[in-house]
Design a protein around this motif. Structure first.
Motif, PDB file in Angstrom:
ATOM      1  N   ALA A 117       0.336 -13.427   0.284  1.00 60.06           N
ATOM      2  CA  ALA A 117      -0.309 -12.411  -0.556  1.00 60.06           C
ATOM      3  C   ALA A 117      -1.734 -12.145  -0.078  1.00 60.06           C
ATOM      4  CB  ALA A 117      -0.302 -12.856  -2.018  1.00 60.06           C
ATOM      5  N   LEU A 118      -2.471 -13.186   0.299  1.00 58.31           N
ATOM      6  CA  LEU A 118      -3.823 -12.991   0.832  1.00 58.31           C
ATOM      7  C   LEU A 118      -3.784 -12.195   2.130  1.00 58.31           C
ATOM      8  CD1 LEU A 118      -5.528 -16.445   0.115  1.00 58.31           C
ATOM      9  CD2 LEU A 118      -6.064 -14.239  -0.948  1.00 58.31           C
ATOM     10  N   ARG A 119      -2.788 -12.462   2.957  1.00 61.83           N
ATOM     11  CA  ARG A 119      -2.656 -11.694   4.211  1.00 61.83           C
ATOM     12  C   ARG A 119      -2.443 -10.211   3.922  1.00 61.83           C
ATOM     13  NH1 ARG A 119       0.562 -16.559   6.035  1.00 61.83           N
ATOM     14  NH2 ARG A 119      -0.845 -17.615   7.484  1.00 61.83           N
ATOM     15  N   ARG A 120      -1.687  -9.911   2.865  1.00 61.52           N
ATOM     16  CA  ARG A 120      -1.466  -8.512   2.478  1.00 61.52           C
ATOM     17  C   ARG A 120      -2.782  -7.820   2.134  1.00 61.52           C
ATOM     18  NH1 ARG A 120       3.152  -6.095   0.138  1.00 61.52           N
ATOM     19  NH2 ARG A 120       1.761  -4.339   0.248  1.00 61.52           N
ATOM     20  N   LEU A 121      -3.769  -8.605   1.690  1.00 58.29           N
ATOM     21  CA  LEU A 121      -5.085  -8.063   1.340  1.00 58.29           C
ATOM     22  C   LEU A 121      -6.047  -8.065   2.524  1.00 58.29           C
ATOM     23  CD1 LEU A 121      -5.470  -9.771  -2.137  1.00 58.29           C
ATOM     24  CD2 LEU A 121      -5.021  -7.352  -1.689  1.00 58.29           C
ATOM     25  N   GLY A 122      -5.551  -8.448   3.705  1.00 63.46           N
ATOM     26  CA  GLY A 122      -6.372  -8.411   4.903  1.00 63.46           C
ATOM     27  C   GLY A 122      -7.040  -9.728   5.248  1.00 63.46           C
ATOM     28  N   VAL A 123      -6.723 -10.783   4.539  1.00 63.19           N
ATOM     29  CA  VAL A 123      -7.338 -12.082   4.803  1.00 63.19           C
ATOM     30  C   VAL A 123      -6.588 -12.768   5.939  1.00 63.19           C
ATOM     31  CG1 VAL A 123      -7.884 -14.356   3.820  1.00 63.19           C
ATOM     32  CG2 VAL A 123      -8.055 -12.306   2.398  1.00 63.19           C
ATOM     33  N   GLN A 124      -7.336 -13.288   6.900  1.00 59.32           N
ATOM     34  CA  GLN A 124      -6.727 -14.074   7.973  1.00 59.32           C
ATOM     35  C   GLN A 124      -6.563 -15.497   7.454  1.00 59.32           C
ATOM     36  OE1 GLN A 124      -9.315 -13.804  11.340  1.00 59.32           O
ATOM     37  NE2 GLN A 124      -9.115 -11.592  11.486  1.00 59.32           N
ATOM     38  N   VAL A 125      -5.343 -15.985   7.474  1.00 59.34           N
ATOM     39  CA  VAL A 125      -5.040 -17.345   7.022  1.00 59.34           C
ATOM     40  C   VAL A 125      -4.338 -18.067   8.156  1.00 59.34           C
ATOM     41  CG1 VAL A 125      -3.856 -18.773   5.310  1.00 59.34           C
ATOM     42  CG2 VAL A 125      -4.770 -16.536   4.642  1.00 59.34           C
ATOM     43  N   GLU A 126      -4.892 -19.198   8.553  1.00 61.21           N
ATOM     44  CA  GLU A 126      -4.271 -20.015   9.594  1.00 61.21           C
ATOM     45  C   GLU A 126      -3.970 -21.388   9.025  1.00 61.21           C
ATOM     46  OE1 GLU A 126      -6.859 -20.244  12.956  1.00 61.21           O
ATOM     47  OE2 GLU A 126      -7.091 -18.068  13.074  1.00 61.21           O
ATOM     48  N   SER A 127      -2.727 -21.823   9.179  1.00 54.10           N
ATOM     49  CA  SER A 127      -2.325 -23.164   8.746  1.00 54.10           C
ATOM     50  C   SER A 127      -1.031 -23.525   9.447  1.00 54.10           C
ATOM     51  CB  SER A 127      -2.139 -23.226   7.230  1.00 54.10           C
ATOM     52  OG  SER A 127      -0.975 -22.540   6.839  1.00 54.10           O
ATOM     53  N   HIS A 139     -11.147 -10.059   5.370  1.00 55.28           N
ATOM     54  CA  HIS A 139     -11.407  -8.647   5.609  1.00 55.28           C
ATOM     55  C   HIS A 139     -10.677  -7.971   4.446  1.00 55.28           C
ATOM     56  CE1 HIS A 139     -13.098  -9.403   9.530  1.00 55.28           C
ATOM     57  NE2 HIS A 139     -12.067 -10.168   9.778  1.00 55.28           N
ATOM     58  N   LEU A 140     -11.084  -8.344   3.230  1.00 53.16           N
ATOM     59  CA  LEU A 140     -10.371  -7.887   2.038  1.00 53.16           C
ATOM     60  C   LEU A 140     -10.272  -6.369   2.001  1.00 53.16           C
ATOM     61  CD1 LEU A 140     -11.779 -10.105  -0.847  1.00 53.16           C
ATOM     62  CD2 LEU A 140      -9.498 -10.166   0.111  1.00 53.16           C
ATOM     63  N   ARG A 141      -9.091  -5.910   1.665  1.00 56.63           N
ATOM     64  CA  ARG A 141      -8.861  -4.479   1.493  1.00 56.63           C
ATOM     65  C   ARG A 141      -7.902  -4.321   0.320  1.00 56.63           C
ATOM     66  NH1 ARG A 141      -5.621  -5.778   6.065  1.00 56.63           N
ATOM     67  NH2 ARG A 141      -3.450  -5.558   5.511  1.00 56.63           N
ATOM     68  N   PRO A 142      -8.054  -3.246  -0.425  1.00 56.93           N
ATOM     69  CA  PRO A 142      -7.140  -3.035  -1.552  1.00 56.93           C
ATOM     70  C   PRO A 142      -5.711  -2.857  -1.051  1.00 56.93           C
ATOM     71  CG  PRO A 142      -9.001  -1.538  -1.670  1.00 56.93           C
ATOM     72  CD  PRO A 142      -9.067  -2.214  -0.333  1.00 56.93           C
ATOM     73  N   ASP A 143      -4.773  -3.328  -1.820  1.00 55.32           N
ATOM     74  CA  ASP A 143      -3.371  -3.163  -1.473  1.00 55.32           C
ATOM     75  C   ASP A 143      -2.550  -3.399  -2.731  1.00 55.32           C
ATOM     76  OD1 ASP A 143      -0.984  -2.808  -0.097  1.00 55.32           O
ATOM     77  OD2 ASP A 143      -1.560  -4.109   1.549  1.00 55.32           O
ATOM     78  N   LEU A 161      -7.973 -13.166  -9.078  1.00 52.98           N
ATOM     79  CA  LEU A 161      -9.404 -13.444  -8.915  1.00 52.98           C
ATOM     80  C   LEU A 161      -9.912 -12.954  -7.565  1.00 52.98           C
ATOM     81  CD1 LEU A 161      -9.617 -16.945 -10.604  1.00 52.98           C
ATOM     82  CD2 LEU A 161     -10.617 -14.810 -11.424  1.00 52.98           C
ATOM     83  N   ALA A 162      -9.083 -12.988  -6.521  1.00 55.72           N
ATOM     84  CA  ALA A 162      -9.493 -12.443  -5.227  1.00 55.72           C
ATOM     85  C   ALA A 162      -9.579 -10.917  -5.301  1.00 55.72           C
ATOM     86  CB  ALA A 162      -8.515 -12.866  -4.132  1.00 55.72           C
ATOM     87  N   LEU A 163      -8.650 -10.295  -6.027  1.00 51.14           N
ATOM     88  CA  LEU A 163      -8.635  -8.833  -6.136  1.00 51.14           C
ATOM     89  C   LEU A 163      -9.889  -8.287  -6.817  1.00 51.14           C
ATOM     90  CD1 LEU A 163      -4.913  -8.156  -7.104  1.00 51.14           C
ATOM     91  CD2 LEU A 163      -6.054  -7.502  -4.972  1.00 51.14           C
ATOM     92  N   HIS A 164     -10.500  -9.057  -7.701  1.00 53.11           N
ATOM     93  CA  HIS A 164     -11.640  -8.508  -8.434  1.00 53.11           C
ATOM     94  C   HIS A 164     -12.838  -8.230  -7.537  1.00 53.11           C
ATOM     95  CE1 HIS A 164     -13.878 -12.330  -8.740  1.00 53.11           C
ATOM     96  NE2 HIS A 164     -14.868 -11.598  -9.162  1.00 53.11           N
ATOM     97  N   PHE A 165     -12.814  -8.680  -6.273  1.00 54.18           N
ATOM     98  CA  PHE A 165     -13.883  -8.356  -5.332  1.00 54.18           C
ATOM     99  C   PHE A 165     -13.704  -6.969  -4.731  1.00 54.18           C
ATOM    100  CE2 PHE A 165     -14.027 -13.041  -5.000  1.00 54.18           C
ATOM    101  CZ  PHE A 165     -15.348 -13.210  -5.355  1.00 54.18           C
ATOM    102  N   LEU A 166     -12.552  -6.348  -4.953  1.00 54.66           N
ATOM    103  CA  LEU A 166     -12.221  -5.087  -4.301  1.00 54.66           C
ATOM    104  C   LEU A 166     -12.443  -3.905  -5.228  1.00 54.66           C
ATOM    105  CD1 LEU A 166      -8.823  -6.183  -2.734  1.00 54.66           C
ATOM    106  CD2 LEU A 166     -11.072  -6.197  -1.653  1.00 54.66           C
ATOM    107  N   ASP A 167     -12.632  -2.732  -4.615  1.00 54.15           N
ATOM    108  CA  ASP A 167     -12.620  -1.498  -5.373  1.00 54.15           C
ATOM    109  C   ASP A 167     -11.172  -1.058  -5.492  1.00 54.15           C
ATOM    110  OD1 ASP A 167     -15.411  -1.275  -5.649  1.00 54.15           O
ATOM    111  OD2 ASP A 167     -15.577  -0.424  -3.631  1.00 54.15           O
TER     112      ASP A 167
END
Length: 182
Positions: A117-127, A139-143, A161-167
């Motif tokens: 879900a974070l990746r869908r918002l543009g966040v790079q996640v490595e694990s 690189h948060l972006r609305p989605d 809570l991550a989405l609230h940073f976005l427009d």
């Protein structure tokens, strides 16, 4: 028959959400009667490393208005998967990489739905396999994010809570597991 007041123990997830919200308000706030085990202190210590001004006392954790910033050191989530998810979603706002670590048990527990879900918002996640240690860089972006309704409420809360940073526009939709795209 027993009589007298009862103070139920707070849930770890509820306490973490309260800490996250308290770290974002514009005035002082207090989270009262938090849980007091070692893993329960991990989110407060993590927020402190991110720049939150906190003071832990006997009856609660006091937060003063502050600006969060990327940490210099990795965020140690100890043995708490709740803290790992909470801190990853919180760190997802920074444009520089943030590393999250934990004890050995966290290297065996996945949070793959949150990472997707974070990746869908543009966040790079490595694990490795969705487990700790992880590295997030935003690189948060609305989605429009879909999560299977079978995931825990914690995962949905962290995405919210991550989405609230976005427009806007953005949506978070819980869908039946059978219709969740791979």
């Amino acid at each position: 028959a027993l009589r007298g007041p009862v103070a139920p123990t707070a849930s770890r997830g509820g306490a973490h959400r309260a800490y996250r919200l308290a770290s974002r308000v514009t005035g002082p706030s207090v989270v009262r009667c938090p849980l007091r085990a070692a893993d329960d202190d991990a989110p407060v210590l993590g927020l402190h490393r991110l720049g939150a001004r906190t003071e832990t006392g006997e009856t609660g954790v006091r937060f003063q208005p502050s600006t969060l910033a990327p940490p210099v050191e990795p965020l140690d989530c100890r043995n708490a998967g709740t803290t790992l998810r909470f801190m990853a979603a919180t760190a997802a706002r920074f444009s520089v990489p943030v590393r999250l670590i934990g004890d050995e048990s966290l290297s065996r527990r996945t949070s793959a739905p949150l990472w997707e879900a974070l990746r869908r918002l543009g966040v790079q996640v490595e694990s490795k396999g969705g487990c700790s240690p992880i590295r997030v860089q935003a690189h948060l972006r609305p989605d429009h994010v879909k999560l299977p309704s079978s995931v825990s409420s914690q995962l949905a809360a962290w995405i919210a809570l991550a989405l609230h940073f976005l427009d806007p526009p953005y949506t978070l939709r819980l869908v039946p597991p059978c219709s969740f795209p791979p």
